[in-house]
Design an enzyme around this catalytic site. Structure first.
Site, PDB file in Angstrom:
ATOM      1  N   ARG A   1       0.852  -1.288  -0.119  1.00 22.66           N
ATOM      2  CA  ARG A   1      -0.124   0.074  -0.079  1.00 22.66           C
ATOM      3  C   ARG A   1       0.798   1.255   0.122  1.00 22.66           C
ATOM      4  O   ARG A   1       0.288   2.238  -0.171  1.00 22.66           O
ATOM      5  CB  ARG A   1      -1.158   0.000   1.507  1.00 22.66           C
TER       6      ARG A   1
ATOM      7  N   TYR B   1       0.606   4.343  -2.348  1.00 16.74           N
ATOM      8  CA  TYR B   1      -0.216   5.296  -2.229  1.00 16.74           C
ATOM      9  C   TYR B   1       0.058   6.005  -0.892  1.00 16.74           C
ATOM     10  O   TYR B   1      -0.102   7.449  -1.065  1.00 16.74           O
ATOM     11  CB  TYR B   1      -1.578   4.557  -2.396  1.00 16.74           C
TER      12      TYR B   1
ATOM     13  N   LYS C   1       1.033   9.803  -0.879  1.00 13.31           N
ATOM     14  CA  LYS C   1       0.337  10.982  -0.521  1.00 13.31           C
ATOM     15  C   LYS C   1       0.922  11.618   0.675  1.00 13.31           C
ATOM     16  O   LYS C   1       0.575  12.910   0.935  1.00 13.31           O
ATOM     17  CB  LYS C   1      -1.002  10.273   0.062  1.00 13.31           C
TER      18      LYS C   1
ATOM     19  N   ASN D   1     -12.750   7.166   4.042  1.00 15.45           N
ATOM     20  CA  ASN D   1     -13.568   6.349   3.275  1.00 15.45           C
ATOM     21  C   ASN D   1     -14.866   6.922   2.723  1.00 15.45           C
ATOM     22  O   ASN D   1     -15.675   7.326   3.630  1.00 15.45           O
ATOM     23  CB  ASN D   1     -14.128   4.916   3.728  1.00 15.45           C
TER      24      ASN D   1
ATOM     25  N   GLY E   1     -13.866 -10.059   8.685  1.00 19.54           N
ATOM     26  CA  GLY E   1     -14.878  -8.978   8.728  1.00 19.54           C
ATOM     27  C   GLY E   1     -14.866  -7.906  10.055  1.00 19.54           C
ATOM     28  O   GLY E   1     -15.944  -7.115  10.251  1.00 19.54           O
TER      29      GLY E   1
ATOM     30  N   GLN F   1     -12.497  -5.755  10.711  1.00 16.51           N
ATOM     31  CA  GLN F   1     -11.731  -4.498  10.493  1.00 16.51           C
ATOM     32  C   GLN F   1     -12.839  -3.505  10.422  1.00 16.51           C
ATOM     33  O   GLN F   1     -13.844  -3.575   9.897  1.00 16.51           O
ATOM     34  CB  GLN F   1     -10.753  -4.562   9.294  1.00 16.51           C
TER      35      GLN F   1
HETATM   36  N1  UDP Z   1     -13.130  -5.357   1.784  1.00 16.53           N
HETATM   37  C1  UDP Z   1     -13.555  -6.601   1.809  1.00 16.53           C
HETATM   38  N2  UDP Z   1     -14.569  -7.068   0.646  1.00 16.53           N
HETATM   39  C2  UDP Z   1     -14.513  -6.509  -0.434  1.00 16.53           C
HETATM   40  C3  UDP Z   1     -13.733  -5.199  -0.373  1.00 16.53           C
HETATM   41  C4  UDP Z   1     -12.951  -4.672   0.606  1.00 16.53           C
HETATM   42  O1  UDP Z   1     -14.022  -7.001   2.866  1.00 16.53           O
HETATM   43  O2  UDP Z   1     -14.957  -6.946  -1.628  1.00 16.53           O
HETATM   44  C5  UDP Z   1     -12.388  -4.574   2.740  1.00 16.53           C
HETATM   45  C6  UDP Z   1     -11.107  -4.454   3.031  1.00 16.53           C
HETATM   46  O3  UDP Z   1     -10.168  -5.492   3.066  1.00 16.53           O
HETATM   47  C7  UDP Z   1     -10.936  -3.348   4.030  1.00 16.53           C
HETATM   48  C8  UDP Z   1     -12.294  -2.593   3.696  1.00 16.53           C
HETATM   49  O4  UDP Z   1     -13.344  -3.537   3.200  1.00 16.53           O
HETATM   50  O5  UDP Z   1     -10.838  -3.820   5.095  1.00 16.53           O
HETATM   51  C9  UDP Z   1     -12.248  -1.408   2.962  1.00 16.53           C
HETATM   52  O6  UDP Z   1     -11.781  -1.471   1.645  1.00 16.53           O
HETATM   53  P1  UDP Z   1     -12.024  -0.620   0.584  1.00 16.53           P
HETATM   54  O7  UDP Z   1     -10.737  -0.791  -0.541  1.00 16.53           O
HETATM   55  O8  UDP Z   1     -13.143  -0.120   0.151  1.00 16.53           O
HETATM   56  O9  UDP Z   1     -11.068   0.793   1.098  1.00 16.53           O
HETATM   57  P2  UDP Z   1      -9.835   1.043   2.148  1.00 16.53           P
HETATM   58  O10 UDP Z   1      -9.086  -0.530   2.373  1.00 16.53           O
HETATM   59  O11 UDP Z   1      -8.897   1.763   1.235  1.00 16.53           O
HETATM   60  O12 UDP Z   1     -10.048   1.899   3.261  1.00 16.53           O
END
Ligand code: UDP
Length: 323
Positions: free
Chosen positions: A152, A155, A159, A184, A217, A219
């Site tokens: 990651r 990015y 940033k 988000n 799930g 997180q």
């Molecule tokens: N995520 C998930 N299923 C999906 C896509 C994302 O469980 O189909 C999880 C991902 O692992 C993360 C959270 O959802 O913990 C947010 O992911 P996203 O890519 O939307 O945003 P970011 O990680 O950049 O905050």
């Protein structure tokens, strides 16, 4: 009357203007009677997002990649820098070096443009600069916990360096800067193929496909509706010059990814199965903004809560998937 004349004459450049948030911002600026120069390389953006403004007499589209310098002849008053792939599936892997260049070379090019035009410039930074946060919720003075060599990092570190560039141009060149850290965000005009959790879950539920939860799930994320986000970004650009930020913008209500899946299934009436897949590397386990600063200085807080925003987003995806 004078006020209206000034607004009509203001020329604003938006990089990443064909993307999810960029297109919302372009529409808001057109509604406010600005002249909009929308710059995009169409890597993740699409002209389809701009259908409602593309033929407007105050709207111009410039196909350009901000990795390369940009010359604009007419006087620019303000620049909103949104360009970068923002979804992990689009910024990682083969796109990683491109992402770094967009953050770094792109920021330098836009800051040079701001310098030439004596324009005010706003950087859309990100909650990703906090990495795997060890403080909850995240305040602007928290310096973050980023893995600089992880997948990651292109990015996150890109940033972070962009923020550094903005503050050095401010200190050394007296450029008027504004930095917002976007948490988000979701809403209509998300790309169904973007891989984001909200778009994935809604599209999976509508198609009857399995909902893919990464990890167990547990997180968390805090989801802000696009209209709320754009209002905050706009207020930030129009805040007093001595307020540079950085300022967190997001919805402070925190949900687990599992809770989000349950809400989406309930709202769509979907009967999808839920499957658990491996958690991507360096996926932050908790994220929630402290928005005290935004409340105090911008007089802003989100007004659309998750269920309402999800319902509007579900309606959008129903139309997109039908088409
Ligand atoms: N995520 C998930 N299923 C999906 C896509 C994302 O469980 O189909 C999880 C991902 O692992 C993360 C959270 O959802 O913990 C947010 O992911 P996203 O890519 O939307 O945003 P970011 O990680 O950049 O905050």
């Amino acid at each position: 009357m004078l006020h209206i004349v000034r607004l009509i004459m203001k020329t604003v450049l938006v990089t990443g203007g064909a993307g999810f948030l960029g297109s919302h911002l372009c529409k808001k600026l057109i509604d406010c009677n600005y002249k909009v120069l929308c710059v995009d390389n169409n890597y993740t953006g699409s002209l389809k997002n701009l259908e409602s403004v593309i033929n407007h007499h105050n709207f111009n589209f410039i196909e350009h990649d901000i990795i390369n310098p940009l010359t604009v002849n007419e006087k620019i008053d303000e620049i909103y820098n949104l360009a970068t792939p923002a979804s992990p599936v689009h910024y990682q892997g083969k796109a990683a070096l491109f992402t770094i260049k967009t953050c770094v070379h792109g920021s330098i090019n836009m800051l040079e443009l701001a310098k030439k035009h004596r324009a005010k410039i706003l950087q859309t930074s990100t909650s990703e600069i906090y990495g795997e946060p060890l403080e909850q919720p995240q305040k602007e003075n928290y310096r973050g916990n980023v893995n600089p060599i992880g997948i990651r990092a292109c990015y996150d570190e890109g940033k972070r360096l962009a923020e550094t560039l903005f503050f050095e141009y401010h200190r050394q060149e007296s450029i008027k800067i504004k930095v917002v850290r976007i948490f988000n965000t979701y809403g209509p005009y998300m790309n169904p193929e973007d891989g984001r959790v909200v778009s994935n879950f809604i599209c999976q539920a509508l198609r009857g496909d399995a909902i893919t939860i990464y990890g167990d799930g547990s997180q968390t994320r805090s989801f802000c509706y696009a209209d709320d986000m754009i209002e905050a970004v706009f207020r930030m650009m129009n805040s007093p010059d001595n307020f540079t930020g950085p300022v967190n913008i997001g919805n402070p209500h925190e949900f687990t990814v599992k809770e989000l899946a349950e809400k989406v299934l309930k709202l769509t009436g979907g009967k999808s199965a839920v499957i658990y897949m491996p958690l991507p590397l360096d996926d932050p386990s908790r994220r929630r903004p402290d928005i005290t600063l935004a409340k105090n200085v911008l007089g802003w807080e989100p007004s659309v809560q998750l269920e309402e925003g999800l319902m509007r987003t579900v309606e959008y995806f129903k139309r997109v998937l039908k088409a």
